[in-house]
Design an enzyme around this catalytic site. Structure first.
Site, PDB file in Angstrom:
ATOM      1  N   ARG A  73       0.820  -1.386   0.124  1.00 30.37           N
ATOM      2  CA  ARG A  73      -0.111  -0.125   0.096  1.00 30.37           C
ATOM      3  C   ARG A  73       1.050   1.314   0.024  1.00 30.37           C
ATOM      4  NH1 ARG A  73      -4.920  -1.918   3.955  1.00 30.37           N
ATOM      5  NH2 ARG A  73      -6.275  -2.839   2.320  1.00 30.37           N
TER       6      ARG A  73
ATOM      7  N   LYS B 173     -16.852 -16.035   4.851  1.00 30.59           N
ATOM      8  CA  LYS B 173     -18.241 -15.869   4.969  1.00 30.59           C
ATOM      9  C   LYS B 173     -19.039 -15.341   3.902  1.00 30.59           C
ATOM     10  CE  LYS B 173     -18.009 -14.631  10.271  1.00 30.59           C
ATOM     11  NZ  LYS B 173     -18.258 -13.736  11.123  1.00 30.59           N
TER      12      LYS B 173
ATOM     13  N   GLY C 202      -7.422  -6.602  -0.459  1.00 27.02           N
ATOM     14  CA  GLY C 202      -7.863  -7.587   0.892  1.00 27.02           C
ATOM     15  C   GLY C 202      -6.856  -8.567   0.886  1.00 27.02           C
TER      16      GLY C 202
ATOM     17  N   GLY D  21     -12.748  -4.255   0.422  1.00 26.68           N
ATOM     18  CA  GLY D  21     -14.147  -3.661   0.740  1.00 26.68           C
ATOM     19  C   GLY D  21     -14.517  -2.662  -0.275  1.00 26.68           C
TER      20      GLY D  21
END
Length: 399
Positions: free
Chosen positions: A41, A206, A356, A380
């Site tokens: 990043r 999930k 991510g 996200g």
């Protein structure tokens, strides 16, 4: 997209002007040593910072790191980032010991043309993330006082309605940095008219985290490959035994409905690597996905699944991947993610890695980043963009 970009600002001239840059320097730190374990990043913002430095701007960089509770916390200090950023820029980065206090003011005031300062973690001030408009606005006023212009180059934060992302642009002339512009251009290709076949790979833990993007993508993709921990809820929805694997029982019926509505687009694992425990030392072997032993948990997709996914990817012209296929941080359960990533790089397709854990996997597994057309810095944010949501940071730049 009606957003002014960095070149517009540079054309106006920034020499001697203070430019406040919102970067995403939320890098992982080793818990024992405090050292940066992945500087991806930081590298991503270098084109914007380098252009501003070369043009003689006084560059004031701000960012968050981790999730401190609105007060200073040494474990979330950006000081190590200042050191690494200075190495990459090959110039000192002046570090402010606070965000908008005395140290920040004196550090910014002392900047010469072409120099860079980094403010301490924005989330050390509760105004950054406050849901109260007045409190957030008051913090934005203080931040905006450090700049004559504002550049947002923090794509990983544009889905947050935070002071530095949403409120500061309303107070200063504002543009998108090179990273943000590139991210939006790439993701727009996926939401516009992607070249087909369009194949999406989703992993991670999930189903609930990815439900909105699955709903949004199903009508537009040609194939949807699902791995990672989330696949076990889908396998359960097919009536299969999943042992002690990660399972969202409340999502089983939702997954059953998605499978029925998908028209055969959804592709699930046919074999998995199942272990006795969540440990790199646990006994494990490859089993059929419809016959996971009751005492075992799936921690990776198996080789037959990798081959099947690779075959689907080999036909693709556009690929989006978000989420690892297994617990890649543990060597015995990294083969699925590695095999999938290698299959993507071999495909004759425009390929995007959705930030991510997927981006972290590419780097930690030592894969060649140049094999992908784009690796997003915002997991996200990229998912919410594909869902069609309005991202507060992008909306603020458009005003």
């Amino acid at each position: 997209m009606s957003i002014r970009n960095l070149d517009d600002l540079l054309a106006e001239g920034v020499s001697g002007r203070r430019v406040l840059v919102r970067a995403d320097l939320n890098v992982p730190l080793d818990k024992q040593t405090g050292e940066i374990t992945d500087d991806g990043r930081i590298r991503a913002v270098l084109p914007t910072l380098g252009a501003l430095v070369s043009a003689g701007a006084k560059v004031v960089v701000c960012s968050h790191l981790g999730r401190p509770k609105g007060a200073p916390d040494p474990q979330f200090s950006l000081r190590p980032v200042a050191g690494r950023l200075g190495e990459l820029l090959d110039a000192p980065v002046h570090f402010a010991e606070d965000t908008v206090g005395d140290s920040a003011r004196s550090t910014v005031d002392a900047l010469a043309d072409g120099q860079v300062a980094l403010l301490e973690n924005l989330r050390f001030n509760k105004g950054e993330t406050s849901k109260d408009d007045a409190e957030r606005g008051a913090f934005a006023d203080q931040l905006a006082a450090f700049g004559d212009a504002y550049v947002d180059d923090a794509f990983g934060a544009v889905h947050r309605k935070h002071a530095s992302v949403y409120d500061v642009p309303a107070r200063l002339p504002h543009v998108a940095g090179r990273l943000v512009l590139r991210e939006v251009e790439v993701l727009s290709k996926l939401t516009g008219r992607p070249e087909r076949p369009y194949v999406v790979v989703l992993g991670g833990s999930k189903v609930s985290d990815k439900l909105a993007v699955i709903e949004a993508l199903l009508p537009t993709v040609d194939r949807l490959l699902i791995g990672g921990g989330m696949c076990f809820t889908f396998l359960k929805a097919q009536g299969h035994e999943v042992g002690t694997s990660l399972l969202e029982e409340e999502m089983v019926e939702t997954c059953r409905n998605l499978l029925e509505r998908s028209g055969g687009k959804i592709m699930l694992p046919v074999d998995v690597v199942a272990a006795d425990a969540f440990s790199p030392d646990a006994a494990h072997d490859t089993v059929r996905a419809d016959g996971i032993p009751s005492h075992r948990l799936g921690l990776d997709i198996g080789p037959e699944t990798v081959a099947g996914f690779a075959a689907a990817l080999s036909q693709a012209k556009t690929i989006f991947w978000n989420g690892p296929m297994g617990v890649f941080e543990m060597a015995p359960f990294a083969a699925g993610t590695r095999g999938l990533a290698e299959a993507i790089t071999k495909a004759d397709a425009f390929s995007v890695v959705g930030g991510g854990d997927s981006a972290a996997a590419v780097r930690s597994l030592g894969l060649d980043e140049s094999g992908f057309d784009h690796i997003s810095t915002g997991g996200g944010a990229s998912l919410e963009y594909l869902e069609g949501k309005t991202l507060p940071g992008i909306a603020a730049l458009e005003k």
